[in-house]
Design a protein around this motif. Structure first.
Motif, PDB file in Angstrom:
ATOM      1  N   GLU A  69       0.822  -1.209   0.000  1.00 22.66           N
ATOM      2  CA  GLU A  69       0.000   0.000   0.000  1.00 22.66           C
ATOM      3  C   GLU A  69       0.856   1.258   0.000  1.00 22.66           C
ATOM      4  O   GLU A  69       0.380   2.341   0.332  1.00 22.66           O
ATOM      5  CB  GLU A  69      -0.935  -0.003   1.204  1.00 22.66           C
ATOM      6  CG  GLU A  69      -1.935  -1.155   1.190  1.00 22.66           C
ATOM      7  CD  GLU A  69      -2.868  -1.125   2.371  1.00 22.66           C
ATOM      8  OE1 GLU A  69      -2.672  -0.258   3.255  1.00 22.66           O
ATOM      9  OE2 GLU A  69      -3.803  -1.937   2.409  1.00 22.66           O
ATOM     10  N   GLY A  70       2.116   1.120  -0.360  1.00 23.04           N
ATOM     11  CA  GLY A  70       3.038   2.240  -0.405  1.00 23.04           C
ATOM     12  C   GLY A  70       4.314   1.921   0.378  1.00 23.04           C
ATOM     13  O   GLY A  70       4.442   0.835   0.980  1.00 23.04           O
ATOM     14  N   PRO A  71       5.295   2.825   0.408  1.00 22.78           N
ATOM     15  CA  PRO A  71       6.554   2.575   1.143  1.00 22.78           C
ATOM     16  C   PRO A  71       6.337   2.301   2.627  1.00 22.78           C
ATOM     17  O   PRO A  71       7.143   1.613   3.261  1.00 22.78           O
ATOM     18  CB  PRO A  71       7.334   3.881   0.926  1.00 22.78           C
ATOM     19  CG  PRO A  71       6.765   4.463  -0.326  1.00 22.78           C
ATOM     20  CD  PRO A  71       5.325   4.094  -0.328  1.00 22.78           C
ATOM     21  N   ARG A  72       5.244   2.800   3.161  1.00 17.00           N
ATOM     22  CA  ARG A  72       4.971   2.571   4.592  1.00 17.00           C
ATOM     23  C   ARG A  72       4.783   1.092   4.900  1.00 17.00           C
ATOM     24  O   ARG A  72       4.980   0.652   6.038  1.00 17.00           O
ATOM     25  CB  ARG A  72       3.739   3.381   5.008  1.00 17.00           C
ATOM     26  CG  ARG A  72       3.426   3.313   6.503  1.00 17.00           C
ATOM     27  CD  ARG A  72       2.300   4.233   6.862  1.00 17.00           C
ATOM     28  NE  ARG A  72       2.644   5.614   6.646  1.00 17.00           N
ATOM     29  CZ  ARG A  72       3.300   6.367   7.547  1.00 17.00           C
ATOM     30  NH1 ARG A  72       3.674   5.839   8.717  1.00 17.00           N
ATOM     31  NH2 ARG A  72       3.583   7.612   7.301  1.00 17.00           N
TER      32      ARG A  72
ATOM     33  N   MET B  35       7.867  -0.206   6.242  1.00 21.53           N
ATOM     34  CA  MET B  35       8.104   0.259   7.602  1.00 21.53           C
ATOM     35  C   MET B  35       7.279  -0.536   8.607  1.00 21.53           C
ATOM     36  O   MET B  35       7.709  -0.726   9.761  1.00 21.53           O
ATOM     37  CB  MET B  35       7.754   1.749   7.704  1.00 21.53           C
ATOM     38  CG  MET B  35       8.573   2.624   6.775  1.00 21.53           C
ATOM     39  SD  MET B  35       8.081   4.354   6.842  1.00 21.53           S
ATOM     40  CE  MET B  35       9.092   5.034   5.512  1.00 21.53           C
ATOM     41  N   ASP B  36       6.097  -1.009   8.182  1.00 27.47           N
ATOM     42  CA  ASP B  36       5.286  -1.830   9.088  1.00 27.47           C
ATOM     43  C   ASP B  36       5.993  -3.131   9.432  1.00 27.47           C
ATOM     44  O   ASP B  36       5.749  -3.712  10.502  1.00 27.47           O
ATOM     45  CB  ASP B  36       3.935  -2.136   8.440  1.00 27.47           C
ATOM     46  CG  ASP B  36       3.070  -0.881   8.291  1.00 27.47           C
ATOM     47  OD1 ASP B  36       3.324   0.090   9.030  1.00 27.47           O
ATOM     48  OD2 ASP B  36       2.163  -0.886   7.428  1.00 27.47           O
ATOM     49  N   TYR B  37       6.861  -3.622   8.542  1.00 30.46           N
ATOM     50  CA  TYR B  37       7.655  -4.831   8.801  1.00 30.46           C
ATOM     51  C   TYR B  37       9.052  -4.494   9.302  1.00 30.46           C
ATOM     52  O   TYR B  37       9.929  -5.367   9.330  1.00 30.46           O
ATOM     53  CB  TYR B  37       7.754  -5.660   7.525  1.00 30.46           C
ATOM     54  CG  TYR B  37       6.521  -6.460   7.222  1.00 30.46           C
ATOM     55  CD1 TYR B  37       6.408  -7.797   7.620  1.00 30.46           C
ATOM     56  CD2 TYR B  37       5.448  -5.898   6.535  1.00 30.46           C
ATOM     57  CE1 TYR B  37       5.276  -8.534   7.339  1.00 30.46           C
ATOM     58  CE2 TYR B  37       4.308  -6.625   6.255  1.00 30.46           C
ATOM     59  CZ  TYR B  37       4.222  -7.944   6.656  1.00 30.46           C
ATOM     60  OH  TYR B  37       3.096  -8.674   6.380  1.00 30.46           O
ATOM     61  N   LEU B  38       9.245  -3.223   9.664  1.00 31.71           N
ATOM     62  CA  LEU B  38      10.546  -2.749  10.175  1.00 31.71           C
ATOM     63  C   LEU B  38      11.658  -3.012   9.152  1.00 31.71           C
ATOM     64  O   LEU B  38      12.776  -3.410   9.505  1.00 31.71           O
ATOM     65  CB  LEU B  38      10.877  -3.426  11.517  1.00 31.71           C
ATOM     66  CG  LEU B  38       9.863  -3.220  12.645  1.00 31.71           C
ATOM     67  CD1 LEU B  38      10.293  -3.971  13.900  1.00 31.71           C
ATOM     68  CD2 LEU B  38       9.685  -1.738  12.940  1.00 31.71           C
TER      69      LEU B  38
ATOM     70  N   ASN C 146      12.897   6.052  -8.349  1.00 27.18           N
ATOM     71  CA  ASN C 146      12.986   6.041  -9.813  1.00 27.18           C
ATOM     72  C   ASN C 146      12.852   7.455 -10.426  1.00 27.18           C
ATOM     73  O   ASN C 146      11.903   7.716 -11.175  1.00 27.18           O
ATOM     74  CB  ASN C 146      11.923   5.104 -10.395  1.00 27.18           C
ATOM     75  CG  ASN C 146      12.104   4.885 -11.878  1.00 27.18           C
ATOM     76  OD1 ASN C 146      13.215   4.824 -12.364  1.00 27.18           O
ATOM     77  ND2 ASN C 146      10.991   4.807 -12.608  1.00 27.18           N
ATOM     78  N   PRO C 147      13.717   8.397 -10.206  1.00 18.85           N
ATOM     79  CA  PRO C 147      14.812   8.399  -9.225  1.00 18.85           C
ATOM     80  C   PRO C 147      14.322   8.778  -7.829  1.00 18.85           C
ATOM     81  O   PRO C 147      14.995   8.519  -6.839  1.00 18.85           O
ATOM     82  CB  PRO C 147      15.761   9.437  -9.800  1.00 18.85           C
ATOM     83  CG  PRO C 147      14.860  10.426 -10.479  1.00 18.85           C
ATOM     84  CD  PRO C 147      13.705   9.628 -11.019  1.00 18.85           C
ATOM     85  N   GLN C 148      13.135   9.404  -7.752  1.00 23.86           N
ATOM     86  CA  GLN C 148      12.589   9.747  -6.452  1.00 23.86           C
ATOM     87  C   GLN C 148      11.752   8.585  -5.914  1.00 23.86           C
ATOM     88  O   GLN C 148      11.445   7.637  -6.627  1.00 23.86           O
ATOM     89  CB  GLN C 148      11.743  11.017  -6.558  1.00 23.86           C
ATOM     90  CG  GLN C 148      12.537  12.249  -6.978  1.00 23.86           C
ATOM     91  CD  GLN C 148      11.671  13.490  -7.083  1.00 23.86           C
ATOM     92  OE1 GLN C 148      10.445  13.396  -7.019  1.00 23.86           O
ATOM     93  NE2 GLN C 148      12.302  14.653  -7.232  1.00 23.86           N
ATOM     94  N   LEU C 149      11.383   8.681  -4.651  1.00 28.06           N
ATOM     95  CA  LEU C 149      10.637   7.615  -4.008  1.00 28.06           C
ATOM     96  C   LEU C 149       9.256   7.462  -4.651  1.00 28.06           C
ATOM     97  O   LEU C 149       8.508   8.432  -4.820  1.00 28.06           O
ATOM     98  CB  LEU C 149      10.488   7.910  -2.511  1.00 28.06           C
ATOM     99  CG  LEU C 149       9.689   6.881  -1.704  1.00 28.06           C
ATOM    100  CD1 LEU C 149      10.399   5.536  -1.695  1.00 28.06           C
ATOM    101  CD2 LEU C 149       9.445   7.384  -0.278  1.00 28.06           C
ATOM    102  N   ILE C 150       8.930   6.226  -5.020  1.00 34.29           N
ATOM    103  CA  ILE C 150       7.611   5.921  -5.571  1.00 34.29           C
ATOM    104  C   ILE C 150       6.642   5.748  -4.405  1.00 34.29           C
ATOM    105  O   ILE C 150       6.825   4.873  -3.559  1.00 34.29           O
ATOM    106  CB  ILE C 150       7.655   4.642  -6.429  1.00 34.29           C
ATOM    107  CG1 ILE C 150       8.637   4.821  -7.590  1.00 34.29           C
ATOM    108  CG2 ILE C 150       6.267   4.298  -6.957  1.00 34.29           C
ATOM    109  CD1 ILE C 150       8.872   3.547  -8.384  1.00 34.29           C
ATOM    110  N   THR C 151       5.639   6.562  -4.363  1.00 33.96           N
ATOM    111  CA  THR C 151       4.719   6.538  -3.226  1.00 33.96           C
ATOM    112  C   THR C 151       3.471   5.688  -3.485  1.00 33.96           C
ATOM    113  O   THR C 151       2.710   5.426  -2.550  1.00 33.96           O
ATOM    114  CB  THR C 151       4.261   7.974  -2.896  1.00 33.96           C
ATOM    115  OG1 THR C 151       3.641   8.561  -4.055  1.00 33.96           O
ATOM    116  CG2 THR C 151       5.465   8.834  -2.487  1.00 33.96           C
ATOM    117  N   LEU C 152       3.274   5.259  -4.706  1.00 32.27           N
ATOM    118  CA  LEU C 152       2.078   4.473  -5.034  1.00 32.27           C
ATOM    119  C   LEU C 152       2.322   2.998  -4.746  1.00 32.27           C
ATOM    120  O   LEU C 152       3.249   2.386  -5.270  1.00 32.27           O
ATOM    121  CB  LEU C 152       1.711   4.657  -6.512  1.00 32.27           C
ATOM    122  CG  LEU C 152       0.422   3.966  -6.989  1.00 32.27           C
ATOM    123  CD1 LEU C 152      -0.797   4.511  -6.252  1.00 32.27           C
ATOM    124  CD2 LEU C 152       0.244   4.119  -8.489  1.00 32.27           C
TER     125      LEU C 152
END
Length: 241
Positions: free
Chosen positions: A138-141, A144-147, A156-162
């Motif tokens: 559901e996104g880069p987060r 983070m939920d799995y640490l 690519n080059p910035q963070l893909i948020t989708l």
């Protein structure tokens, strides 16, 4: 005037169908060829486009035949169009339901692949992210939920948020809406053709009733004239004698 307008409408309709079918088939064939829902979507839109094309071609031919045979051939078109309307609605509604089920299966499989990536170190998920240009479920987060640290291919080059889940949702949900709209368009075209032939049939029937009424009036007029000028004078002469 009406004929030219009808030709323009038919050309515009064919152009719209061609644009939609190419816009859907080409990207799906290139990016989503490994997914079952791809064949369902392509099959649905291809069959629906072919159905509309056949209906319009048959409509043009039937107009020519209707006027060639003094319009009475429409007696065979009306029940046939009723059957076509029923078949179109039933068949493509089932295809839409199949497409919706395959979408649910796809999303369930996507969630399983995400969990398998962390639980069993499967490599399919990173390949999916690189191909589809999405990051996490559901996104880069989601990482983070799995640490976990967000992997480098998510830049690519910035963070893909989708997230991949939302990516597939944004792609396939509009396809379902377009499918419903095209089905309604097909039924609307078929209903229009049905009412067109129905109007021809009613006009022909009423004109026939009018002709019969005129013949009946003429017949009564002739009978009345014969009675007044031929039979009644003879009867009156008999009574005078």
């Amino acid at each position: 005037m009406v004929g030219n307008l009808m030709k323009k409408v038919i050309v515009a309709l064919f152009a719209l169908l061609l644009a939609v079918i190419l816009r859907i088939i080409i990207p799906f064939k290139m990016k989503f060829s490994n997914y079952e829902i791809t064949s369902n979507i392509i099959g649905f839109f291809t069959a629906l486009t072919i159905t509309i094309a056949i209906i319009m071609c048959c409509f043009l031919v039937s107009i020519f035949l209707a006027y060639l045979t003094d319009d009475w051939i429409v007696l065979g078109y009306v029940p046939l169009l009723i059957y076509v309307l029923h078949w179109t609605y039933r068949t493509f509604s089932e295809r839409l339901e199949t497409m919706s089920k395959s979408y649910d299966t796809l999303m369930d499989g996507l969630t399983q692949k995400w969990h398998s990536y962390f639980n069993y170190n499967e490599t399919h998920w990173p390949d999916l992210e690189k191909t589809m240009l999405c990051c996490g479920l559901e996104g880069p987060r989601s990482y983070m939920d799995y640490l976990q640290k967000v992997p480098g291919h998510c830049y690519n080059p910035q963070l893909i948020t989708l997230g991949c889940y939302h990516l597939f949702l944004n792609i396939f949900y509009p396809m379902q809406l377009i499918g419903v709209l095209m089905l309604r368009l097909t039924l609307f075209v078929e209903l229009g053709i049905f009412f067109y032939f129905g109007s021809i049939l009613f006009k022909k029937t009423f004109s026939l009733i009018g002709v019969r009424n005129q013949k009946r009036v003429r017949h009564l007029f002739l009978v009345n004239r014969i009675l007044r000028h031929c039979i009644l004078p003879k009867i009156l002469k008999l009574f005078k004698k």
